[in-house]
Design a protein around this motif. Structure first.
Motif, PDB file in Angstrom:
ATOM      1  N   LEU A 361      42.257  40.799  45.172  1.00 48.05           N
ATOM      2  CA  LEU A 361      41.008  40.182  45.489  1.00 48.05           C
ATOM      3  C   LEU A 361      40.086  40.578  44.332  1.00 48.05           C
ATOM      4  O   LEU A 361      39.926  41.704  44.077  1.00 48.05           O
ATOM      5  N   PHE A 362      39.153  39.578  44.239  1.00 48.70           N
ATOM      6  CA  PHE A 362      37.967  39.712  43.126  1.00 48.70           C
ATOM      7  C   PHE A 362      36.743  39.455  43.608  1.00 48.70           C
ATOM      8  O   PHE A 362      36.602  38.573  44.538  1.00 48.70           O
ATOM      9  N   ARG A 363      35.983  39.912  42.863  1.00 44.44           N
ATOM     10  CA  ARG A 363      34.514  39.625  43.488  1.00 44.44           C
ATOM     11  C   ARG A 363      33.922  38.410  42.838  1.00 44.44           C
ATOM     12  O   ARG A 363      32.986  37.800  43.500  1.00 44.44           O
ATOM     13  N   THR A 364      34.443  37.980  41.698  1.00 45.69           N
ATOM     14  CA  THR A 364      33.995  36.771  41.204  1.00 45.69           C
ATOM     15  C   THR A 364      35.053  35.832  40.807  1.00 45.69           C
ATOM     16  O   THR A 364      36.291  36.438  40.456  1.00 45.69           O
ATOM     17  N   ASN A 365      34.788  34.635  40.426  1.00 45.07           N
ATOM     18  CA  ASN A 365      35.817  33.591  40.021  1.00 45.07           C
ATOM     19  C   ASN A 365      36.176  33.785  38.638  1.00 45.07           C
ATOM     20  O   ASN A 365      37.551  33.785  38.280  1.00 45.07           O
ATOM     21  N   SER A 366      35.394  34.346  37.790  1.00 43.75           N
ATOM     22  CA  SER A 366      35.821  34.406  36.477  1.00 43.75           C
ATOM     23  C   SER A 366      36.570  35.685  36.251  1.00 43.75           C
ATOM     24  O   SER A 366      37.539  35.786  35.407  1.00 43.75           O
ATOM     25  N   HIS A 367      36.444  36.658  36.988  1.00 43.84           N
ATOM     26  CA  HIS A 367      37.330  37.988  37.289  1.00 43.84           C
ATOM     27  C   HIS A 367      38.742  37.649  37.406  1.00 43.84           C
ATOM     28  O   HIS A 367      39.712  37.770  37.040  1.00 43.84           O
ATOM     29  N   MET A 368      38.678  36.566  38.585  1.00 50.25           N
ATOM     30  CA  MET A 368      40.118  36.392  39.196  1.00 50.25           C
ATOM     31  C   MET A 368      41.008  35.485  37.946  1.00 50.25           C
ATOM     32  O   MET A 368      42.067  35.531  37.816  1.00 50.25           O
ATOM     33  N   GLN A 369      39.988  34.520  37.311  1.00 51.34           N
ATOM     34  CA  GLN A 369      40.952  33.737  36.148  1.00 51.34           C
ATOM     35  C   GLN A 369      41.233  34.656  35.073  1.00 51.34           C
ATOM     36  O   GLN A 369      42.013  34.136  34.521  1.00 51.34           O
ATOM     37  N   GLY A 370      40.126  35.679  34.841  1.00 52.35           N
ATOM     38  CA  GLY A 370      40.745  36.570  33.559  1.00 52.35           C
ATOM     39  C   GLY A 370      42.159  37.106  33.886  1.00 52.35           C
ATOM     40  O   GLY A 370      42.922  37.145  33.081  1.00 52.35           O
ATOM     41  N   PHE A 371      42.353  37.600  35.010  1.00 48.06           N
ATOM     42  CA  PHE A 371      43.461  38.161  35.556  1.00 48.06           C
ATOM     43  C   PHE A 371      44.842  37.188  35.669  1.00 48.06           C
ATOM     44  O   PHE A 371      45.874  37.617  35.199  1.00 48.06           O
ATOM     45  N   ALA A 372      44.221  35.998  36.033  1.00 45.30           N
ATOM     46  CA  ALA A 372      45.230  34.888  36.307  1.00 45.30           C
ATOM     47  C   ALA A 372      45.866  34.685  35.022  1.00 45.30           C
ATOM     48  O   ALA A 372      47.306  34.433  34.700  1.00 45.30           O
ATOM     49  N   TYR A 374      46.134  36.671  32.575  1.00 46.97           N
ATOM     50  CA  TYR A 374      46.920  37.794  32.047  1.00 46.97           C
ATOM     51  C   TYR A 374      48.367  37.780  32.843  1.00 46.97           C
ATOM     52  O   TYR A 374      49.371  37.974  32.144  1.00 46.97           O
ATOM     53  N   LEU A 375      48.220  37.452  34.054  1.00 48.29           N
ATOM     54  CA  LEU A 375      49.673  37.338  34.438  1.00 48.29           C
ATOM     55  C   LEU A 375      50.326  36.256  34.213  1.00 48.29           C
ATOM     56  O   LEU A 375      51.718  36.359  33.982  1.00 48.29           O
ATOM     57  N   SER A 376      49.777  34.999  33.961  1.00 47.85           N
ATOM     58  CA  SER A 376      50.472  34.117  33.160  1.00 47.85           C
ATOM     59  C   SER A 376      51.225  34.602  31.610  1.00 47.85           C
ATOM     60  O   SER A 376      52.292  34.150  31.552  1.00 47.85           O
ATOM     61  N   ARG A 377      50.643  35.380  31.220  1.00 53.56           N
ATOM     62  CA  ARG A 377      51.105  35.733  29.857  1.00 53.56           C
ATOM     63  C   ARG A 377      52.182  36.882  29.954  1.00 53.56           C
ATOM     64  O   ARG A 377      53.213  36.939  29.110  1.00 53.56           O
ATOM     65  N   ARG A 378      52.218  37.449  31.214  1.00 53.58           N
ATOM     66  CA  ARG A 378      53.337  38.445  31.399  1.00 53.58           C
ATOM     67  C   ARG A 378      54.336  37.908  32.386  1.00 53.58           C
ATOM     68  O   ARG A 378      55.294  38.519  32.658  1.00 53.58           O
ATOM     69  N   GLU A 379      54.146  36.765  32.604  1.00 54.61           N
ATOM     70  CA  GLU A 379      55.220  35.779  33.656  1.00 54.61           C
ATOM     71  C   GLU A 379      55.357  36.491  34.778  1.00 54.61           C
ATOM     72  O   GLU A 379      56.539  36.548  35.406  1.00 54.61           O
ATOM     73  N   VAL A 380      54.478  36.826  35.401  1.00 53.29           N
ATOM     74  CA  VAL A 380      54.371  37.326  36.617  1.00 53.29           C
ATOM     75  C   VAL A 380      53.802  36.442  37.876  1.00 53.29           C
ATOM     76  O   VAL A 380      53.017  35.845  37.442  1.00 53.29           O
ATOM     77  N   PRO A 381      54.621  35.736  38.561  1.00 53.48           N
ATOM     78  CA  PRO A 381      54.307  34.648  39.393  1.00 53.48           C
ATOM     79  C   PRO A 381      53.064  35.058  40.481  1.00 53.48           C
ATOM     80  O   PRO A 381      53.075  35.852  40.996  1.00 53.48           O
ATOM     81  N   TYR A 382      52.320  33.839  40.529  1.00 53.42           N
ATOM     82  CA  TYR A 382      51.122  34.131  41.341  1.00 53.42           C
ATOM     83  C   TYR A 382      50.609  32.649  41.933  1.00 53.42           C
ATOM     84  O   TYR A 382      51.121  31.795  41.525  1.00 53.42           O
ATOM     85  N   HIS A 383      49.804  32.839  42.754  1.00 56.98           N
ATOM     86  CA  HIS A 383      49.281  31.655  43.473  1.00 56.98           C
ATOM     87  C   HIS A 383      47.694  31.838  43.771  1.00 56.98           C
ATOM     88  O   HIS A 383      47.340  32.978  44.281  1.00 56.98           O
ATOM     89  N   GLU A 542      48.489  24.464  32.741  1.00 58.10           N
ATOM     90  CA  GLU A 542      49.416  23.587  33.247  1.00 58.10           C
ATOM     91  C   GLU A 542      49.740  24.259  34.730  1.00 58.10           C
ATOM     92  O   GLU A 542      50.011  23.640  35.791  1.00 58.10           O
ATOM     93  N   LYS A 543      49.894  25.788  34.792  1.00 52.88           N
ATOM     94  CA  LYS A 543      49.812  26.214  36.090  1.00 52.88           C
ATOM     95  C   LYS A 543      48.937  25.876  37.052  1.00 52.88           C
ATOM     96  O   LYS A 543      49.040  25.671  38.280  1.00 52.88           O
ATOM     97  N   LEU A 544      47.382  25.827  36.547  1.00 49.88           N
ATOM     98  CA  LEU A 544      46.634  25.207  37.459  1.00 49.88           C
ATOM     99  C   LEU A 544      46.876  23.852  37.881  1.00 49.88           C
ATOM    100  O   LEU A 544      46.405  23.669  38.984  1.00 49.88           O
ATOM    101  N   ARG A 545      47.272  23.157  37.053  1.00 45.94           N
ATOM    102  CA  ARG A 545      47.538  21.821  37.432  1.00 45.94           C
ATOM    103  C   ARG A 545      48.669  21.691  38.555  1.00 45.94           C
ATOM    104  O   ARG A 545      48.386  20.857  39.354  1.00 45.94           O
ATOM    105  N   LYS A 546      49.484  22.363  38.492  1.00 44.28           N
ATOM    106  CA  LYS A 546      50.557  22.355  39.345  1.00 44.28           C
ATOM    107  C   LYS A 546      50.138  22.977  40.747  1.00 44.28           C
ATOM    108  O   LYS A 546      50.338  22.460  41.877  1.00 44.28           O
TER     109      LYS A 546
END
Length: 679
Positions: A361-372, A374-383, A542-546
């Protein structure tokens, strides 16, 4: 069906409450929805109230449908025509039945902008030019005025509404609002705020309509009452016929929508206005003992609240059910989080029904997207539950990328058009020609030649020097590592100073923009080249589009990323909250006491989403750039780590505190609270 034995003592007292208004304070996970549905069955089956005379109201369509579905599931095969709806749907129905809306159509966001733009062009000098800067400024002005008008119509607080505008715009507020309302009425348009504002005016001014609606419902049950705003409260008061049969359920500690006009003070006003009896559901069926006690210690820091003694129904949880983890920098924090999530995902059973739910859980959308990213780069699945616009679509990111691409690849006309006056260099669009294919050194030569040919143009020499400086900056960027290149653009080129000037007195806007700049600096450290970064950008988008297309993530993925506001009403087995630092929680600096109390409630809501375990991560920073854990962690941190007041600047730190930060970060300290804790 009504089942007295399924209720605990507190729920039973609330469900069987007799005459008079009732204010039911329902803590997190206390079974408030079950209590409300049982109250409906009790009124119908035990008191003989006709189902069609019962109104159940909540705030979102999703919540209203969920409540209705659960009620019908519990009713067996019997259909009870109880009225379920949102505040807006009920108010709209009242307006329609009173012939106050007739042919009115609901206005779109685009139409709102089209209506208010003309008056803002007249009221605000120098606004509405064809240049890109003018278009961006116009969009920001329109959004600010529409937000201010909405707040005023939901609260009646004109001073608070004006504060949403820059100081130089506030004198225009009344005229802009009057024009906007007249245009809507002339075109037969209606917005969501009109449903509330118009309904209040109808019931206040039309005695016959007020009496008809007071007689329409014998019992009104309201869920999430802490989210009510003053104008909605007025409508309820006018409908209540003395309020003797009002049943309001809420939790002032979970009131987190102040930006929409909600006021937790309405709960106290309800108690006073209607002489309401107050009861409290204190048993938490969601979280283990350690999480309940830790969250209670945090929220106890708020002064303007009803005191409550909450307890867990499940008793002690697993070891380290509540963990505090210190990391020196965000890269360490993100890697720690990614490892935790990867381990949990690997431990998930193949059967989907047996999997744990995991959330960050994140306080702001920008913090959430920054971590998302990072997870994309580390190939950790998320939604991500929320529909979000890619952080790469933000104008700041696009500007910085235009600089980097111009340096790494080629300074094309399109890229230079984007950054030529960011910061201001007074380079006109005409200097770049009309679609010529000149690029690189040839493009800069043609720009210089253009101004050399105009002997009478003002500041000709300064413009030429600015073009030469821009070319040198791009050449210098070619020699820098990527992360130093981003710093050079922000500092030496003057882009951060440009943002400060562009934001003006709007502190909220500047705060958001600084977060984007910090993300850019951190993200740039992960890549060697611009091409590598661009490839990561494509993967992320591409993940966001999916996700926006409704496609599910990879099989087995269970990590949910969302803002705290989006997590309201949800629960997860395991929750992580990163960036538990000052200026994130509470968000910003120099905030007022009332705002700080809401920020603490936001933090409390985040904590109380967890069932089995909760990990709170914060940054300590370095000796040169120390960071401080949020003051909301004070009840959970050792005494020497606590800080009552936020630092006023990055240089405000004693040598002892600096040493503490270094020691804490080196150890990557984790302060854990087990069942033997004093929490």
């Amino acid at each position: 069906m009504f089942d007295r034995n399924a209720l605990n003592e507190e729920q039973r007292e609330a469900v069987t409450h007799g005459e008079g208004a009732l204010l039911l304070l329902a803590g997190p996970g206390s079974g408030k929805t079950f209590t409300i549905t049982q109250r409906i069955f009790y009124l119908i089956q035990e008191c003989g109230i006709l189902p069609e005379n019962i109104l159940v109201v909540t705030f979102t369509k999703e919540a209203a449908l969920s409540m209705q579905r659960r009620f019908h599931e519990q009713s067996g095969r019997i259909v009870y025509p109880v009225n379920f709806g949102t505040f807006h749907s009920v108010f709209y129905r009242i307006l329609c039945d009173s012939h106050r809306t007739q042919s009115y159509k609901l206005i779109t966001e685009c139409q709102k902008r089209q209506l208010i733009d003309p008056v803002l062009r007249r009221l605000i000098p120098g606004r509405g030019t064809a240049e890109e800067e003018g278009r961006e400024s116009a969009a920001v002005d329109a959004a600010s005025f529409l937000s201010a008008i909405s707040l005023y119509k939901n609260t009646g607080e004109e001073a608070a509404a004006r504060e949403l505008l820059p100081p130089e715009r506030r004198s225009c507020f009344r005229a802009a609002m009057q024009f906007y309302e007249e245009e809507k009425k002339r075109r037969g348009l209606l917005d969501f705020d009109d449903m509330v504002y118009g309904c209040r005016n109808l019931l206040r001014d039309d005695g016959e309509a007020r009496k008809r609606w007071q007689n329409r419902f014998s019992h009104i049950l309201m869920d999430e009452f802490q989210d009510i705003n003053p104008m909605q409260y007025e409508v309820v008061r006018l409908m209540a016929q003395g309020g003797s049969r009002l049943f309001a359920v809420g939790d002032d500690d979970q009131s987190i929508y102040g930006f929409r006009g909600s006021r937790p003070a309405c709960l106290k006003r309800f108690e006073e206005d209607f002489g309401a009896k107050r009861l409290c559901l204190t048993v938490n069926y969601r979280s283990c003992k350690e999480i309940v006690e830790a969250s209670c210690r945090v929220i106890a820091g708020n002064r303007e609240r009803f005191k409550k003694e909450l307890r867990s129904a499940s008793g002690n949880g697993e070891p380290q059910a509540v963990k505090l983890t210190a990391c020196e920098e965000r890269e360490e924090e993100y890697e720690t989080l990614a490892c935790r999530l990867r381990d949990r995902l690997k431990a998930q059973p193949p059967d989907p029904d047996g999997r744990e739910t995991l959330a960050v859980l994140f306080r702001t959308n920008s913090h959430m997207q920054g971590f998302a990213a990072y997870l994309s780069r580390r190939e950790v699945p998320y939604h991500m539950k929320e529909r979000v616009r890619s952080i790469y679509g933000h104008f700041i990111v696009q500007d910085v990328f235009a600089y980097l691409q111009s340096a790494a690849f080629e300074a094309t006309r399109e890229r230079i058009l984007q950054i030529r006056n960011r910061p201001m260099r007074y380079i006109g669009r005409e200097a770049l020609g009309r679609g010529e294919r000149a690029a690189g050194p040839a493009l800069f030569q043609s720009m210089i030649a253009y101004y050399q040919s105009l002997e009478t143009i003002p500041h000709r020499r300064e413009r030429i020097c600015a073009i030469e400086r821009l070319e040198r900056d791009l050449q210098y960027l070619q020699r820098l590592p990527l992360y130093l290149g981003v710093q050079y653009i922000l500092k030496s080129v003057g882009y951060e100073a440009y943002l400060e000037e562009k934001a003006g007195p709007d502190g909220e806007r500047l705060k958001e923009w600084r977060e984007i700049c910090e993300w850019l600096k951190e993200e740039a450290k992960q890549y060697e080249t611009v091409s590598e970064w661009l490839k990561a950008k494509e993967i992320y988008e591409e993940k966001l589009r999916k996700m926006s297309g409704g496609r599910k993530e990879e099989e087995g993925a269970a990590v949910q990323l969302m803002t705290v506001h989006a997590s309201k009403g949800l629960e997860f087995d395991r929750v992580w909250i990163p960036d538990c630092n000052e200026k994130v929680f509470p968000h910003g600096s120099g905030i007022r006491a009332a705002d700080c109390e809401e920020e603490r409630r936001i933090f409390y809501v985040a904590m109380t989403r967890a069932k089995k375990s909760l990990e709170l991560l914060y940054l300590t920073g370095t000796r040169e750039r120390p960071r401080f854990p949020t003051r909301f962690l004070n009840p959970l941190l050792p005494k020497q780590n606590q800080r009552q007041d936020p630092p006023q600047s990055s240089s405000w730190i004693s040598s002892s505190n600096s040493q503490l930060s270094r020691n804490s970060s080196k150890a990557s300290a984790a302060f854990s609270y087990s069942s033997s804790s004093s929490i």
